[in-house]
Write an enzyme that holds these catalytic residues in place. Sequence first.
Site, PDB file in Angstrom:
ATOM      1  N   GLU A  81       0.847  -1.199   0.000  1.00  0.00           N
ATOM      2  CA  GLU A  81       0.000   0.000   0.000  1.00  0.00           C
ATOM      3  C   GLU A  81       0.880   1.246   0.000  1.00  0.00           C
ATOM      4  O   GLU A  81       0.414   2.340   0.242  1.00  0.00           O
ATOM      5  CB  GLU A  81      -0.939   0.003   1.203  1.00  0.00           C
ATOM      6  CG  GLU A  81      -0.230  -0.007   2.548  1.00  0.00           C
ATOM      7  CD  GLU A  81      -1.184   0.281   3.694  1.00  0.00           C
ATOM      8  OE1 GLU A  81      -2.041  -0.568   3.940  1.00  0.00           O
ATOM      9  OE2 GLU A  81      -1.047   1.340   4.319  1.00  0.00           O
ATOM     10  N   CYS A 113      -2.745  -4.589   4.775  1.00  0.00           N
ATOM     11  CA  CYS A 113      -1.575  -5.368   5.215  1.00  0.00           C
ATOM     12  C   CYS A 113      -1.584  -6.813   4.723  1.00  0.00           C
ATOM     13  O   CYS A 113      -0.680  -7.576   5.079  1.00  0.00           O
ATOM     14  CB  CYS A 113      -1.485  -5.346   6.737  1.00  0.00           C
ATOM     15  SG  CYS A 113      -1.253  -3.697   7.403  1.00  0.00           S
ATOM     16  N   THR A 154       4.275   2.608  15.193  1.00  0.00           N
ATOM     17  CA  THR A 154       4.481   1.244  14.678  1.00  0.00           C
ATOM     18  C   THR A 154       4.744   1.167  13.178  1.00  0.00           C
ATOM     19  O   THR A 154       5.339   0.190  12.721  1.00  0.00           O
ATOM     20  CB  THR A 154       3.251   0.367  14.983  1.00  0.00           C
ATOM     21  OG1 THR A 154       2.088   1.008  14.459  1.00  0.00           O
ATOM     22  CG2 THR A 154       3.101   0.132  16.471  1.00  0.00           C
ATOM     23  N   ARG A 202     -12.666   2.032  17.348  1.00  0.00           N
ATOM     24  CA  ARG A 202     -13.561   0.997  17.874  1.00  0.00           C
ATOM     25  C   ARG A 202     -13.658  -0.214  16.952  1.00  0.00           C
ATOM     26  O   ARG A 202     -14.072  -1.292  17.367  1.00  0.00           O
ATOM     27  CB  ARG A 202     -14.950   1.582  18.159  1.00  0.00           C
ATOM     28  CG  ARG A 202     -15.636   2.152  16.931  1.00  0.00           C
ATOM     29  CD  ARG A 202     -16.970   2.773  17.327  1.00  0.00           C
ATOM     30  NE  ARG A 202     -17.859   1.754  17.857  1.00  0.00           N
ATOM     31  CZ  ARG A 202     -19.134   1.660  17.512  1.00  0.00           C
ATOM     32  NH1 ARG A 202     -19.672   2.508  16.676  1.00  0.00           N
ATOM     33  NH2 ARG A 202     -19.896   0.729  18.027  1.00  0.00           N
ATOM     34  N   THR A 204     -10.986  -1.391  15.294  1.00  0.00           N
ATOM     35  CA  THR A 204      -9.658  -1.944  15.059  1.00  0.00           C
ATOM     36  C   THR A 204      -9.440  -3.342  15.636  1.00  0.00           C
ATOM     37  O   THR A 204      -8.884  -4.201  14.981  1.00  0.00           O
ATOM     38  CB  THR A 204      -8.591  -0.974  15.632  1.00  0.00           C
ATOM     39  OG1 THR A 204      -8.692   0.240  14.896  1.00  0.00           O
ATOM     40  CG2 THR A 204      -7.195  -1.521  15.480  1.00  0.00           C
ATOM     41  N   HIS A 237      -0.364 -11.636  11.502  1.00  0.00           N
ATOM     42  CA  HIS A 237      -0.023 -10.241  11.192  1.00  0.00           C
ATOM     43  C   HIS A 237       0.325  -9.542  12.511  1.00  0.00           C
ATOM     44  O   HIS A 237      -0.298  -9.798  13.537  1.00  0.00           O
ATOM     45  CB  HIS A 237      -1.198  -9.552  10.496  1.00  0.00           C
ATOM     46  CG  HIS A 237      -0.974  -8.091  10.311  1.00  0.00           C
ATOM     47  ND1 HIS A 237       0.157  -7.593   9.686  1.00  0.00           N
ATOM     48  CD2 HIS A 237      -1.701  -7.013  10.702  1.00  0.00           C
ATOM     49  CE1 HIS A 237       0.098  -6.279   9.698  1.00  0.00           C
ATOM     50  NE2 HIS A 237      -1.002  -5.900  10.291  1.00  0.00           N
ATOM     51  N   LYS A 242       1.062  -7.155  21.065  1.00  0.00           N
ATOM     52  CA  LYS A 242      -0.006  -7.793  21.857  1.00  0.00           C
ATOM     53  C   LYS A 242      -0.999  -8.570  20.986  1.00  0.00           C
ATOM     54  O   LYS A 242      -1.471  -9.637  21.376  1.00  0.00           O
ATOM     55  CB  LYS A 242      -0.761  -6.721  22.646  1.00  0.00           C
ATOM     56  CG  LYS A 242       0.023  -6.141  23.817  1.00  0.00           C
ATOM     57  CD  LYS A 242      -0.805  -5.090  24.536  1.00  0.00           C
ATOM     58  CE  LYS A 242      -0.035  -4.486  25.702  1.00  0.00           C
ATOM     59  NZ  LYS A 242      -0.708  -3.326  26.268  1.00  0.00           N
ATOM     60  N   ASN A 269       5.483  -2.495  12.598  1.00  0.00           N
ATOM     61  CA  ASN A 269       4.506  -3.137  11.716  1.00  0.00           C
ATOM     62  C   ASN A 269       4.891  -2.833  10.270  1.00  0.00           C
ATOM     63  O   ASN A 269       4.773  -1.695   9.829  1.00  0.00           O
ATOM     64  CB  ASN A 269       3.108  -2.573  12.031  1.00  0.00           C
ATOM     65  CG  ASN A 269       2.042  -3.132  11.096  1.00  0.00           C
ATOM     66  OD1 ASN A 269       2.304  -4.007  10.274  1.00  0.00           O
ATOM     67  ND2 ASN A 269       0.831  -2.620  11.229  1.00  0.00           N
ATOM     68  N   SER A 299      -6.609  -4.611   6.722  1.00  0.00           N
ATOM     69  CA  SER A 299      -7.771  -3.790   7.052  1.00  0.00           C
ATOM     70  C   SER A 299      -8.680  -3.648   5.846  1.00  0.00           C
ATOM     71  O   SER A 299      -8.242  -3.681   4.706  1.00  0.00           O
ATOM     72  CB  SER A 299      -7.315  -2.404   7.511  1.00  0.00           C
ATOM     73  OG  SER A 299      -6.683  -2.501   8.752  1.00  0.00           O
TER      74      SER A 299
END
Lengths: 348, 131
Positions: A81, A113, A154, A202, A204, A237, A242, A269, A299
Site C-alpha cells: 500500500e 496489510c 508502529t 472501535r 480496530t 499479522h 499484543k 509493523n 484492514s
Amino acid sequence: MRPDDDVGIIGYGVYVPVYRIRTAEIARVWGKLNDDLPVEEKAVAGPDEDAVTIAIEAARYAIRRAGIRPDEIGAVYVGTESKPYAVKPCSTIVAEAIGATPNVLAADYEFACKAGTEAFQASIGLVASGMVEYAMAIGVDTAQGRPADALEYTAGSGGGAFIFAKKSHETIAYVEGSYSFVTDTPDFWRRDGDRYPYHMGRFTGEPAYFRHTVMAAKSLMAELGLRPSDFDYAVFHQPNCKFPLKAARYLGIPEEKVKPGLVCSMIGNTYSGSSMIGLAAVLDVAKPGDRILLVSYGSGAGSDAFSFVVQDAIEEKRDRAPKVSAFLSRRKEIDYSMYAKFRNKILM
Amino acid sequence: MVTSAYWRTRLHRYRLVGNRCAVCGKAFFPPRLVCSYCGSTKLEECKLPERGRLVEYTVVYSAPKGYDVVVPYVVGIVELENGVRVVAQITDVDVNEVKEGMEVELTIRKLPEQLEGGMICYTYKFRPVIG
C-alpha cells in the site's frame, strides 16, 4: 482451499532497512508517557529506499535460495500500500531488476496489510494449474503514520518475497491448504491523494483483526481436519506485539509457538511485509516435518490463513541468503529529526 | 534525468550489466562501444559480479539540486571481484565509518526525485555486505 496439485515454497528472502527509531524517541517528541508503547523500535526506510527497492532486495534473496534462473519465473506479484507511483506498477520495475522480464505476468496487489498473502493465493493457483512453473509473491511496505498519531509508533518498513513451485525435492515448505475470510469492515483507510491513513479505533480490535484472523484460522483447521496442537509454529499479522499473542490465546495456541516469528518489537509493523517476514523468521529455524500456521490480516478487512509443512530442502537452502536475524541485528539508530527528514515529513 | 536515457540504460542500472571485449577479454562498466585496451568494436554484454572492495572514496557535502536531503553522502570506486572498477554511491553508511578496502555489495536504490510529478529513477549503489 486446496490446489489439485501440491504446491510449495522453493525460495524466500526478506529485507529490512538499516535505520531504526525507538518508540521512546517518538513519545519524547510528542510528550507521551513511554510506559506502554506498542513496540520497542521500528525500521525506517532510508532516503534512497521505497517499496520497490525493498522488494528488489527481498526478491533477489528469494531467487538465491530457490536456485533458479530469474527468467524462469512466470509471475511477479508485489503486494503493497506504499506504491511510489499511483499509476505505474511496482512489479514491472521489480521484474526487470531481477531479470524476469519480458515473458512474465506482473501486477501489484493492494489489500492493506494482507496484499502479500493475497499474492500467495494467486501464485499458488497459477502454479497448481500449470500456467506457470514458478511464481513470486512479494509483500512490502514503507508505511507512514501521521505525526503524533498512534500509528506513527508502529508504521515500519520491510518486505518478504516467496517463490512457489509444484512440490518436489526443492520444496522448502508445501501448502496443505489455505482459507480466506473477507468482509467489508471500515477499520482503516486512506483516500486517494491523502498522505496519511485514518483509522477507526472501535473497529480496530475485535470486529476487525481478531474476528478475521480467528475465523480464517479456525475455518482452515476445520477444512484440513487439524487442531491447534497440530501446529509447531503460528505466525500472525503483527500490528503490535499484543495482538498476535491475543489471537493465539483465542485459538488455544501457546505463546512459545508464536514468539519465533514475532519480529514487530524490533522492526514495527511492516504492513504487507509483516506476516511474511514472520514466516521467514520461522523458516529460518524450523525443522523438516514442522507444521506452520500463517494468518495475515488486512484492514478493510480480511485474513488469509495457510498451513505449511516444512520439507528437507530447508536445511540446505536457509543459509544461501541472510536470515531475518541478520536484519534485526543490523541497525543504525536515528532520532526524530533524521526520521522526519528521511520520511519526507519536512516541507522544503 | 531524461526519461529515454534512463529507459535505455535500465539494464545497466538494475542488474549491473556491462560488456566484455570479444578479442582481448577485458570487461567494462558502463558498457563501451570500443575496447579501450585493444581498439576492438566486438563487445558482448556481460553480467558483472555483485561484490567488491571499496578502493577510494570521497564525501560529498556540496551536492547538486535534489541531493540536498542526502548530504553528506559517499561516492566511491568499487573494484568488483573480476577487477572491473565502478564509480557509485556507497549507501547505508555514516561518513565516519567508511574505510578503503571495505567489502561492499550491489544494491538497487532510488535517485533523489528532481521534478515534482517526474519519473522515479532506480540505479546501482553499493553498501556494506549483509550477513
